[in-house]
Design a protein around this motif. Structure first.
Motif, PDB file in Angstrom:
ATOM      1  N   PHE A   1       1.925 -32.365   1.727  1.00 49.16           N
ATOM      2  CA  PHE A   1       1.946 -31.961   0.323  1.00 49.16           C
ATOM      3  C   PHE A   1       0.676 -32.389  -0.410  1.00 49.16           C
ATOM      4  O   PHE A   1       0.428 -31.949  -1.534  1.00 49.16           O
ATOM      5  CB  PHE A   1       3.163 -32.556  -0.388  1.00 49.16           C
ATOM      6  N   THR A   2      -0.108 -33.252   0.212  1.00 49.60           N
ATOM      7  CA  THR A   2      -1.370 -33.694  -0.381  1.00 49.60           C
ATOM      8  C   THR A   2      -2.484 -33.409   0.612  1.00 49.60           C
ATOM      9  O   THR A   2      -2.646 -34.126   1.597  1.00 49.60           O
ATOM     10  CB  THR A   2      -1.330 -35.193  -0.717  1.00 49.60           C
ATOM     11  N   THR A   3      -3.211 -32.356   0.375  1.00 50.00           N
ATOM     12  CA  THR A   3      -4.310 -31.975   1.258  1.00 50.00           C
ATOM     13  C   THR A   3      -5.599 -31.868   0.446  1.00 50.00           C
ATOM     14  O   THR A   3      -5.601 -32.066  -0.775  1.00 50.00           O
ATOM     15  CB  THR A   3      -4.026 -30.635   1.946  1.00 50.00           C
ATOM     16  N   ALA A   4      -6.676 -31.565   1.148  1.00 53.77           N
ATOM     17  CA  ALA A   4      -7.962 -31.432   0.459  1.00 53.77           C
ATOM     18  C   ALA A   4      -7.994 -30.200  -0.434  1.00 53.77           C
ATOM     19  O   ALA A   4      -8.810 -30.113  -1.359  1.00 53.77           O
ATOM     20  CB  ALA A   4      -9.087 -31.361   1.493  1.00 53.77           C
ATOM     21  N   GLN A   5      -7.130 -29.209  -0.169  1.00 57.20           N
ATOM     22  CA  GLN A   5      -7.147 -27.969  -0.929  1.00 57.20           C
ATOM     23  C   GLN A   5      -6.157 -27.989  -2.089  1.00 57.20           C
ATOM     24  O   GLN A   5      -6.475 -27.563  -3.199  1.00 57.20           O
ATOM     25  CB  GLN A   5      -6.828 -26.779  -0.007  1.00 57.20           C
ATOM     26  N   THR A   6      -4.953 -28.473  -1.839  1.00 57.82           N
ATOM     27  CA  THR A   6      -3.912 -28.436  -2.868  1.00 57.82           C
ATOM     28  C   THR A   6      -3.146 -29.760  -2.904  1.00 57.82           C
ATOM     29  O   THR A   6      -3.079 -30.478  -1.918  1.00 57.82           O
ATOM     30  CB  THR A   6      -2.906 -27.302  -2.600  1.00 57.82           C
ATOM     31  N   VAL A   7      -2.583 -30.026  -4.073  1.00 56.92           N
ATOM     32  CA  VAL A   7      -1.707 -31.182  -4.248  1.00 56.92           C
ATOM     33  C   VAL A   7      -0.466 -30.697  -4.970  1.00 56.92           C
ATOM     34  O   VAL A   7      -0.505 -30.391  -6.163  1.00 56.92           O
ATOM     35  CB  VAL A   7      -2.394 -32.302  -5.049  1.00 56.92           C
ATOM     36  N   THR A   8       0.655 -30.584  -4.249  1.00 59.06           N
ATOM     37  CA  THR A   8       1.912 -30.121  -4.836  1.00 59.06           C
ATOM     38  C   THR A   8       2.700 -31.356  -5.264  1.00 59.06           C
ATOM     39  O   THR A   8       3.500 -31.913  -4.497  1.00 59.06           O
ATOM     40  CB  THR A   8       2.717 -29.289  -3.827  1.00 59.06           C
ATOM     41  N   VAL A   9       2.476 -31.783  -6.493  1.00 57.76           N
ATOM     42  CA  VAL A   9       2.974 -33.082  -6.934  1.00 57.76           C
ATOM     43  C   VAL A   9       4.495 -33.096  -7.037  1.00 57.76           C
ATOM     44  O   VAL A   9       5.159 -34.020  -6.545  1.00 57.76           O
ATOM     45  CB  VAL A   9       2.339 -33.468  -8.280  1.00 57.76           C
TER      46      VAL A   9
END
Length: 278
Positions: free
Chosen positions: A234-242
Protein backbone atom coordinates in the motif's frame (compact mmCIF):
# COMPACT_ATOMS: atom_id res chain seq x y z
CA UNK A 1 -3.75 11.09 58.18
CA UNK A 2 -2.66 7.56 57.31
CA UNK A 3 -5.98 6.82 55.58
CA UNK A 4 -5.67 10.03 53.53
CA UNK A 5 -2.19 9.02 52.37
CA UNK A 6 -3.44 5.55 51.42
CA UNK A 7 -6.32 7.02 49.41
CA UNK A 8 -3.98 9.50 47.73
CA UNK A 9 -1.61 6.66 46.82
CA UNK A 10 -4.45 4.62 45.34
CA UNK A 11 -5.72 7.61 43.37
CA UNK A 12 -2.23 8.26 42.05
CA UNK A 13 -1.80 4.63 40.98
CA UNK A 14 -5.22 4.68 39.32
CA UNK A 15 -4.40 7.87 37.44
CA UNK A 16 -1.07 6.39 36.32
CA UNK A 17 -2.78 3.21 35.11
CA UNK A 18 -5.40 5.23 33.20
CA UNK A 19 -2.67 7.32 31.55
CA UNK A 20 -0.69 4.22 30.57
CA UNK A 21 -3.84 2.51 29.25
CA UNK A 22 -4.68 5.60 27.16
CA UNK A 23 -1.12 5.66 25.80
CA UNK A 24 -1.36 1.97 24.93
CA UNK A 25 -4.73 2.36 23.21
CA UNK A 26 -3.71 5.46 21.24
CA UNK A 27 -2.30 3.52 18.21
CA UNK A 28 -5.47 1.43 17.98
CA UNK A 29 -7.61 4.56 18.11
CA UNK A 30 -5.56 6.10 15.29
CA UNK A 31 -5.94 2.94 13.18
CA UNK A 32 -9.73 2.95 13.55
CA UNK A 33 -10.06 6.72 13.16
CA UNK A 34 -7.94 6.96 10.01
CA UNK A 35 -9.26 3.68 8.61
CA UNK A 36 -12.78 5.10 8.54
CA UNK A 37 -11.74 8.51 7.23
CA UNK A 38 -11.31 9.73 3.70
CA UNK A 39 -7.93 10.59 2.19
CA UNK A 40 -8.73 14.30 2.55
CA UNK A 41 -9.57 13.97 6.26
CA UNK A 42 -6.41 11.99 6.98
CA UNK A 43 -4.13 14.51 5.32
CA UNK A 44 -6.07 17.63 6.38
CA UNK A 45 -4.13 20.12 8.54
CA UNK A 46 -7.00 20.26 11.03
CA UNK A 47 -7.77 17.40 13.38
CA UNK A 48 -11.13 15.88 14.25
CA UNK A 49 -11.44 13.19 16.94
CA UNK A 50 -13.53 11.03 14.60
CA UNK A 51 -14.57 11.31 10.94
CA UNK A 52 -17.72 13.34 10.45
CA UNK A 53 -18.96 10.78 7.94
CA UNK A 54 -17.32 7.37 8.64
CA UNK A 55 -16.41 5.62 5.39
CA UNK A 56 -17.34 1.99 6.15
CA UNK A 57 -16.90 1.35 2.46
CA UNK A 58 -13.13 1.48 3.08
CA UNK A 59 -13.36 -2.05 4.49
CA UNK A 60 -15.12 -3.32 1.38
CA UNK A 61 -12.62 -1.47 -0.80
CA UNK A 62 -9.77 -3.21 1.00
CA UNK A 63 -11.03 -6.69 0.18
CA UNK A 64 -12.02 -5.83 -3.39
CA UNK A 65 -8.74 -4.14 -4.34
CA UNK A 66 -7.55 -5.98 -7.48
CA UNK A 67 -3.90 -5.09 -6.81
CA UNK A 68 -3.69 -6.51 -3.28
CA UNK A 69 -5.25 -9.94 -2.51
CA UNK A 70 -5.82 -9.10 1.15
CA UNK A 71 -8.19 -11.96 1.94
CA UNK A 72 -5.77 -14.51 0.46
CA UNK A 73 -2.87 -12.89 2.33
CA UNK A 74 -4.77 -13.22 5.61
CA UNK A 75 -5.42 -16.88 4.86
CA UNK A 76 -1.74 -17.46 4.07
CA UNK A 77 -0.66 -15.78 7.29
CA UNK A 78 -3.13 -17.85 9.28
CA UNK A 79 -1.94 -21.11 7.72
CA UNK A 80 1.73 -20.20 8.21
CA UNK A 81 1.27 -19.01 11.79
CA UNK A 82 -0.75 -22.08 12.85
CA UNK A 83 1.59 -24.54 11.13
CA UNK A 84 4.70 -22.81 12.49
CA UNK A 85 3.26 -22.75 15.99
CA UNK A 86 2.24 -26.42 15.94
CA UNK A 87 5.54 -27.57 14.44
CA UNK A 88 7.65 -25.49 16.79
CA UNK A 89 5.76 -26.70 19.85
CA UNK A 90 6.19 -30.32 18.81
CA UNK A 91 9.89 -30.15 17.95
CA UNK A 92 10.93 -27.83 20.77
CA UNK A 93 8.99 -29.69 23.46
CA UNK A 94 10.39 -33.06 22.36
CA UNK A 95 13.91 -31.64 22.33
CA UNK A 96 13.42 -29.95 25.69
CA UNK A 97 12.00 -33.08 27.28
CA UNK A 98 14.82 -35.21 25.93
CA UNK A 99 17.45 -32.82 27.24
CA UNK A 100 15.77 -32.59 30.64
CA UNK A 101 14.83 -36.20 31.28
CA UNK A 102 16.55 -38.75 29.02
CA UNK A 103 19.99 -39.70 30.42
CA UNK A 104 22.76 -38.88 27.96
CA UNK A 105 26.36 -38.05 28.78
CA UNK A 106 26.55 -35.24 26.24
CA UNK A 107 23.15 -33.72 27.03
CA UNK A 108 24.64 -30.55 28.56
CA UNK A 109 27.01 -30.10 25.60
CA UNK A 110 24.08 -30.38 23.19
CA UNK A 111 22.08 -27.93 25.27
CA UNK A 112 24.90 -25.37 25.32
CA UNK A 113 25.34 -25.79 21.57
CA UNK A 114 21.64 -25.00 21.11
CA UNK A 115 22.02 -21.92 23.32
CA UNK A 116 25.00 -20.88 21.24
CA UNK A 117 22.80 -20.62 18.17
CA UNK A 118 20.89 -17.82 19.90
CA UNK A 119 24.02 -15.69 19.69
CA UNK A 120 24.30 -16.05 15.91
CA UNK A 121 22.72 -13.02 14.16
CA UNK A 122 19.84 -13.90 11.85
CA UNK A 123 21.56 -11.99 9.04
CA UNK A 124 24.38 -14.55 9.08
CA UNK A 125 22.09 -17.49 8.34
CA UNK A 126 19.62 -15.66 6.10
CA UNK A 127 21.46 -16.07 2.79
CA UNK A 128 22.50 -19.74 3.34
CA UNK A 129 18.93 -20.58 4.31
CA UNK A 130 17.60 -18.87 1.19
CA UNK A 131 20.09 -20.74 -1.02
CA UNK A 132 19.02 -24.04 0.56
CA UNK A 133 15.31 -23.30 0.18
CA UNK A 134 15.83 -22.16 -3.40
CA UNK A 135 17.78 -25.32 -4.28
CA UNK A 136 14.87 -27.39 -2.96
CA UNK A 137 12.45 -25.49 -5.20
CA UNK A 138 10.46 -24.11 -2.29
CA UNK A 139 10.43 -20.45 -3.35
CA UNK A 140 6.88 -19.01 -3.50
CA UNK A 141 5.53 -22.01 -1.59
CA UNK A 142 4.16 -22.55 1.90
CA UNK A 143 6.88 -25.14 2.55
CA UNK A 144 9.56 -22.52 2.02
CA UNK A 145 7.76 -20.13 4.35
CA UNK A 146 7.11 -22.65 7.13
CA UNK A 147 9.82 -25.33 7.33
CA UNK A 148 12.86 -23.07 7.95
CA UNK A 149 11.08 -21.38 10.87
CA UNK A 150 10.14 -24.54 12.77
CA UNK A 151 13.36 -24.83 14.74
CA UNK A 152 13.50 -22.44 17.69
CA UNK A 153 16.39 -22.57 20.16
CA UNK A 154 14.53 -20.20 22.48
CA UNK A 155 11.47 -22.46 22.61
CA UNK A 156 13.71 -25.48 23.24
CA UNK A 157 15.40 -23.62 26.09
CA UNK A 158 12.07 -22.67 27.71
CA UNK A 159 10.72 -26.23 27.50
CA UNK A 160 13.94 -27.74 28.87
CA UNK A 161 13.89 -25.39 31.85
CA UNK A 162 10.23 -26.13 32.47
CA UNK A 163 10.64 -29.90 32.30
CA UNK A 164 13.55 -29.78 34.74
CA UNK A 165 11.04 -28.64 37.34
CA UNK A 166 8.30 -31.04 36.27
CA UNK A 167 7.26 -33.40 39.15
CA UNK A 168 9.22 -36.62 38.75
CA UNK A 169 6.61 -38.48 40.80
CA UNK A 170 4.16 -38.33 37.91
CA UNK A 171 6.73 -39.74 35.49
CA UNK A 172 7.82 -42.44 37.96
CA UNK A 173 4.20 -43.54 38.35
CA UNK A 174 3.86 -43.74 34.56
CA UNK A 175 7.02 -45.82 34.26
CA UNK A 176 5.77 -48.18 36.97
CA UNK A 177 2.70 -48.68 34.79
CA UNK A 178 5.00 -49.71 31.95
CA UNK A 179 5.08 -46.49 29.96
CA UNK A 180 8.30 -45.52 28.21
CA UNK A 181 9.59 -42.02 27.59
CA UNK A 182 7.44 -41.57 24.49
CA UNK A 183 4.10 -42.51 26.02
CA UNK A 184 4.98 -40.77 29.29
CA UNK A 185 5.57 -37.58 27.32
CA UNK A 186 2.21 -37.77 25.52
CA UNK A 187 0.02 -39.12 28.31
CA UNK A 188 1.50 -37.45 31.38
CA UNK A 189 3.82 -34.57 30.54
CA UNK A 190 1.89 -32.80 27.78
CA UNK A 191 -1.53 -32.77 29.53
CA UNK A 192 0.08 -31.31 32.66
CA UNK A 193 2.16 -28.69 30.83
CA UNK A 194 -0.55 -26.61 29.21
CA UNK A 195 0.62 -23.24 30.61
CA UNK A 196 4.09 -23.44 29.05
CA UNK A 197 2.67 -24.77 25.77
CA UNK A 198 0.20 -21.88 25.66
CA UNK A 199 2.87 -19.31 26.55
CA UNK A 200 5.41 -20.51 23.98
CA UNK A 201 2.67 -21.05 21.38
CA UNK A 202 1.42 -17.49 21.79
CA UNK A 203 4.90 -16.02 21.40
CA UNK A 204 5.63 -18.17 18.33
CA UNK A 205 2.24 -17.38 16.76
CA UNK A 206 2.74 -13.63 17.15
CA UNK A 207 6.24 -13.86 15.74
CA UNK A 208 5.11 -15.92 12.75
CA UNK A 209 2.19 -13.60 12.03
CA UNK A 210 4.37 -10.48 12.18
CA UNK A 211 7.24 -11.95 10.15
CA UNK A 212 8.04 -9.76 7.15
CA UNK A 213 11.55 -10.16 5.71
CA UNK A 214 11.51 -13.93 5.13
CA UNK A 215 8.00 -13.97 3.54
CA UNK A 216 9.01 -10.97 1.42
CA UNK A 217 12.02 -12.81 0.00
CA UNK A 218 10.46 -16.28 -0.35
CA UNK A 219 6.90 -15.29 -1.26
CA UNK A 220 7.75 -13.88 -4.67
CA UNK A 221 4.36 -14.68 -6.18
CA UNK A 222 1.13 -12.94 -5.25
CA UNK A 223 -0.42 -16.26 -4.28
CA UNK A 224 2.14 -16.67 -1.48
CA UNK A 225 1.94 -13.16 -0.02
CA UNK A 226 1.38 -12.88 3.71
CA UNK A 227 -0.54 -10.09 5.39
CA UNK A 228 2.65 -8.17 6.25
CA UNK A 229 3.83 -8.27 2.63
CA UNK A 230 0.38 -7.18 1.48
CA UNK A 231 0.52 -4.24 3.89
CA UNK A 232 3.81 -3.08 2.40
CA UNK A 233 2.28 -2.84 -1.08
CA UNK A 234 0.00 0.00 0.00
CA UNK A 235 3.06 2.25 0.24
CA UNK A 236 5.13 2.27 -2.92
CA UNK A 237 7.27 4.77 -4.78
CA UNK A 238 4.34 5.57 -7.10
CA UNK A 239 1.30 5.66 -4.82
CA UNK A 240 0.41 5.78 -1.15
CA UNK A 241 -3.10 4.50 -0.36
CA UNK A 242 -3.33 5.81 3.18
CA UNK A 243 -6.90 4.90 4.12
CA UNK A 244 -6.56 1.31 2.87
CA UNK A 245 -3.26 1.00 4.71
CA UNK A 246 -4.90 1.95 8.01
CA UNK A 247 -7.85 -0.39 7.45
CA UNK A 248 -5.52 -3.24 6.50
CA UNK A 249 -3.37 -2.63 9.58
CA UNK A 250 -6.45 -2.70 11.82
CA UNK A 251 -7.70 -5.92 10.23
CA UNK A 252 -4.27 -7.57 10.44
CA UNK A 253 -3.93 -7.09 14.20
CA UNK A 254 -7.36 -8.49 15.10
CA UNK A 255 -6.17 -12.15 15.18
CA UNK A 256 -3.25 -11.17 17.41
CA UNK A 257 -5.54 -9.33 19.79
CA UNK A 258 -7.88 -12.30 20.03
CA UNK A 259 -5.03 -14.76 20.63
CA UNK A 260 -3.47 -12.53 23.25
CA UNK A 261 -6.75 -11.82 25.07
CA UNK A 262 -7.62 -15.50 25.32
CA UNK A 263 -4.13 -16.72 26.29
CA UNK A 264 -2.55 -13.79 28.14
CA UNK A 265 -2.84 -15.45 31.57
CA UNK A 266 -0.99 -18.51 30.27
CA UNK A 267 1.93 -16.38 29.07
CA UNK A 268 2.73 -15.19 32.60
CA UNK A 269 2.01 -18.57 34.19
CA UNK A 270 4.12 -20.44 31.66
CA UNK A 271 7.12 -18.14 32.01
CA UNK A 272 6.89 -18.15 35.81
CA UNK A 273 6.89 -21.95 35.90
CA UNK A 274 9.58 -22.42 33.26
CA UNK A 275 12.43 -21.75 35.66
CA UNK A 276 14.12 -19.25 33.37
CA UNK A 277 15.67 -17.50 36.36
CA UNK A 278 17.31 -20.68 37.63
Amino acid sequence: MHDALVRAGRALRLALLIALAALFLLPFYLLVRNGLASEAEITAPGWTPFPRDPHWSNVRELFTDPDVPMAHALLNSALIAVATTAGTLLLASLAGYGLARIPYRHANAVFYAILGTLMVPAAVTFVPTFVLVSSLGWVSSLRGLIVPTLFSAFACFVFRQYFLGFPRELEDAAQVDGLGYWRTYWRVVVPNSRPVFAAVGTIVFIGAWNSFLWPLVIGQGRSSWTVQVALSTFTTAQTVTVHELFVAAAVSILPLLLVFLFLQRYIVAGVERSGIDD
